[in-house]
Design a protein around this motif. Sequence first.
Motif, PDB file in Angstrom:
ATOM      1  N   ILE A  54      94.789  64.694  23.962  1.00 13.03           N
ATOM      2  CA  ILE A  54      93.741  63.677  23.819  1.00 13.03           C
ATOM      3  C   ILE A  54      94.127  62.393  24.546  1.00 13.03           C
ATOM      4  O   ILE A  54      93.301  61.750  25.218  1.00 13.03           O
ATOM      5  CB  ILE A  54      93.462  63.414  22.314  1.00 13.03           C
ATOM      6  CG1 ILE A  54      92.828  64.665  21.676  1.00 13.03           C
ATOM      7  CG2 ILE A  54      92.545  62.211  22.140  1.00 13.03           C
ATOM      8  CD1 ILE A  54      92.621  64.540  20.191  1.00 13.03           C
ATOM      9  N   CYS A  57      93.629  62.861  28.232  1.00 19.28           N
ATOM     10  CA  CYS A  57      92.202  62.852  28.570  1.00 19.28           C
ATOM     11  C   CYS A  57      91.646  61.428  28.566  1.00 19.28           C
ATOM     12  O   CYS A  57      90.894  61.030  29.473  1.00 19.28           O
ATOM     13  CB  CYS A  57      91.429  63.730  27.605  1.00 19.28           C
ATOM     14  SG  CYS A  57      91.720  65.492  27.824  1.00 19.28           S
ATOM     15  N   ILE A  58      92.005  60.663  27.550  1.00 17.96           N
ATOM     16  CA  ILE A  58      91.515  59.280  27.476  1.00 17.96           C
ATOM     17  C   ILE A  58      92.025  58.468  28.667  1.00 17.96           C
ATOM     18  O   ILE A  58      91.279  57.692  29.282  1.00 17.96           O
ATOM     19  CB  ILE A  58      91.954  58.640  26.141  1.00 17.96           C
ATOM     20  CG1 ILE A  58      91.233  59.333  24.963  1.00 17.96           C
ATOM     21  CG2 ILE A  58      91.652  57.142  26.143  1.00 17.96           C
ATOM     22  CD1 ILE A  58      91.702  58.873  23.603  1.00 17.96           C
ATOM     23  N   TYR A  61      90.092  59.589  31.785  1.00 19.88           N
ATOM     24  CA  TYR A  61      88.707  59.121  31.780  1.00 19.88           C
ATOM     25  C   TYR A  61      88.611  57.616  32.050  1.00 19.88           C
ATOM     26  O   TYR A  61      87.716  57.144  32.764  1.00 19.88           O
ATOM     27  CB  TYR A  61      88.035  59.459  30.446  1.00 19.88           C
ATOM     28  CG  TYR A  61      87.905  60.957  30.201  1.00 19.88           C
ATOM     29  CD1 TYR A  61      87.870  61.853  31.262  1.00 19.88           C
ATOM     30  CD2 TYR A  61      87.841  61.463  28.904  1.00 19.88           C
ATOM     31  CE1 TYR A  61      87.763  63.215  31.036  1.00 19.88           C
ATOM     32  CE2 TYR A  61      87.737  62.811  28.676  1.00 19.88           C
ATOM     33  CZ  TYR A  61      87.707  63.690  29.736  1.00 19.88           C
ATOM     34  OH  TYR A  61      87.598  65.035  29.521  1.00 19.88           O
ATOM     35  N   ILE A  79      82.804  65.162  33.566  1.00 20.95           N
ATOM     36  CA  ILE A  79      83.455  64.561  32.375  1.00 20.95           C
ATOM     37  C   ILE A  79      83.120  65.372  31.125  1.00 20.95           C
ATOM     38  O   ILE A  79      83.983  65.632  30.278  1.00 20.95           O
ATOM     39  CB  ILE A  79      83.009  63.088  32.214  1.00 20.95           C
ATOM     40  CG1 ILE A  79      83.533  62.243  33.389  1.00 20.95           C
ATOM     41  CG2 ILE A  79      83.502  62.523  30.887  1.00 20.95           C
ATOM     42  CD1 ILE A  79      83.034  60.813  33.385  1.00 20.95           C
ATOM     43  N   ASP A  82      85.085  68.708  31.183  1.00 20.09           N
ATOM     44  CA  ASP A  82      86.492  68.461  30.856  1.00 20.09           C
ATOM     45  C   ASP A  82      86.669  68.219  29.360  1.00 20.09           C
ATOM     46  O   ASP A  82      87.634  68.704  28.739  1.00 20.09           O
ATOM     47  CB  ASP A  82      87.018  67.263  31.637  1.00 20.09           C
ATOM     48  CG  ASP A  82      87.168  67.575  33.119  1.00 20.09           C
ATOM     49  OD1 ASP A  82      87.190  68.776  33.464  1.00 20.09           O
ATOM     50  OD2 ASP A  82      87.241  66.620  33.926  1.00 20.09           O
ATOM     51  N   SER A  83      85.735  67.477  28.777  1.00 15.89           N
ATOM     52  CA  SER A  83      85.808  67.197  27.335  1.00 15.89           C
ATOM     53  C   SER A  83      85.634  68.480  26.529  1.00 15.89           C
ATOM     54  O   SER A  83      86.349  68.715  25.541  1.00 15.89           O
ATOM     55  CB  SER A  83      84.737  66.181  26.941  1.00 15.89           C
ATOM     56  OG  SER A  83      84.884  64.983  27.673  1.00 15.89           O
ATOM     57  N   THR A  86      88.763  70.603  26.666  1.00 12.51           N
ATOM     58  CA  THR A  86      89.793  70.026  25.794  1.00 12.51           C
ATOM     59  C   THR A  86      89.528  70.364  24.335  1.00 12.51           C
ATOM     60  O   THR A  86      90.438  70.767  23.588  1.00 12.51           O
ATOM     61  CB  THR A  86      89.845  68.500  25.971  1.00 12.51           C
ATOM     62  OG1 THR A  86      90.123  68.191  27.340  1.00 12.51           O
ATOM     63  CG2 THR A  86      90.913  67.893  25.080  1.00 12.51           C
ATOM     64  N   ILE A  87      88.268  70.181  23.942  1.00 10.99           N
ATOM     65  CA  ILE A  87      87.905  70.490  22.544  1.00 10.99           C
ATOM     66  C   ILE A  87      88.107  71.975  22.255  1.00 10.99           C
ATOM     67  O   ILE A  87      88.592  72.359  21.181  1.00 10.99           O
ATOM     68  CB  ILE A  87      86.444  70.074  22.274  1.00 10.99           C
ATOM     69  CG1 ILE A  87      86.312  68.545  22.366  1.00 10.99           C
ATOM     70  CG2 ILE A  87      85.989  70.569  20.909  1.00 10.99           C
ATOM     71  CD1 ILE A  87      84.880  68.053  22.307  1.00 10.99           C
TER      72      ILE A  87
END
Length: 353
Positions: A54, A57-58, A61, A79, A82-83, A86-87
């Motif tokens: 996380i 990713c943050i 982004y 975006i 990609d999110s 990740t989830i």
Amino acid sequence: MDNGSKTEKATPKKRRDERKKGNIFSSKDITTVLSLAFVFFTLKAMFPMIFKRIAECIHIYINRIAEINILSVTTSHEILMDSMVTIAMIMIPIFSVSILAAVIGTGAQTRFLFSKDSLKPKFNRLNPLEGIKRIFSLKSFIEVLKGLIKIVIIGYILYLFFKGRTGDISKTLFLGIEASISYVLSSAMNMVYMVCIVFVFIAGFDFLYQRWDYERQIRMTKQEVKEEYKQMEGDPQVKGKIKELQRKMAMSRMMQAVPEADVIIRNPTHYAVALKYDIEKDAAPYVVAKGQDELALRIVQVAEEAGVYVMENKELTRAIYAVASLNEEIPLEYYGAVAEILALVYRIRGKNA
């Protein structure tokens, strides 16, 4: 005695039949506790990876947004994808572990039973009256009561948890982000530990209740036990008829063997024994027919009609009748007496020939 009362424990056959139908007991609370524990420990083991992913990713982004002058559809789509990836990487292991725990929890209780009968549509469930009965049944009332007890217990645990940590939570405002997150996570884990321990006891009580309720449902009446016994062992009347038929067939075969005997010894109306001896095949004379009273008279009658020699010898007849079974050789101690009789029969046959 009321035979309609279900006072008898279910027989092994009844249990096997119910199992084939898919009617078995299991505690949903045990499955829930197992799933909760599996998911909790999975989260605990995966947390460093989740936190790192996380954070990455943050960071990515934020940097990308700083570089983007115009947020286009393509950029938004990238975006979003990609999110979602990740989830998915985080949630798929958790969901997999939860499903595995549910399968293990249910399978351990049901011995991994799969019944086709449970998949068949049951149209009686569409009956509104039956639905109302199920809603207001004792089982539904107990399920609601269990749910309320769980809510009260969990609420009380949360109350005690936060009550004892009110001062500590306020101090996190003066701590750094990492220290605050570490404290919150540690407290959350302790809370989950407490909930799991309490739910283990609840699941244990639920398991005992479900087993008791299942045993109550599959109880049998005395009449049902008797009928099942008849089905397994056979109806006594039918068995009696079968035995009578077998006896008649055996008697018929025995009477067919009388004309082939060498001699009939009798006493004179109560007992009769038919003996046969082939010096080339038999080691000793043996009994081909025997009978008492009416059967003895019938043996004598068939023998006389067939021309078989009939001789009276009270002691020998009663002795052989008592110790020798059908198609069995006579005992050694009677060889001499029977040999004399057979010798006499052979001489008479020779003269008649």
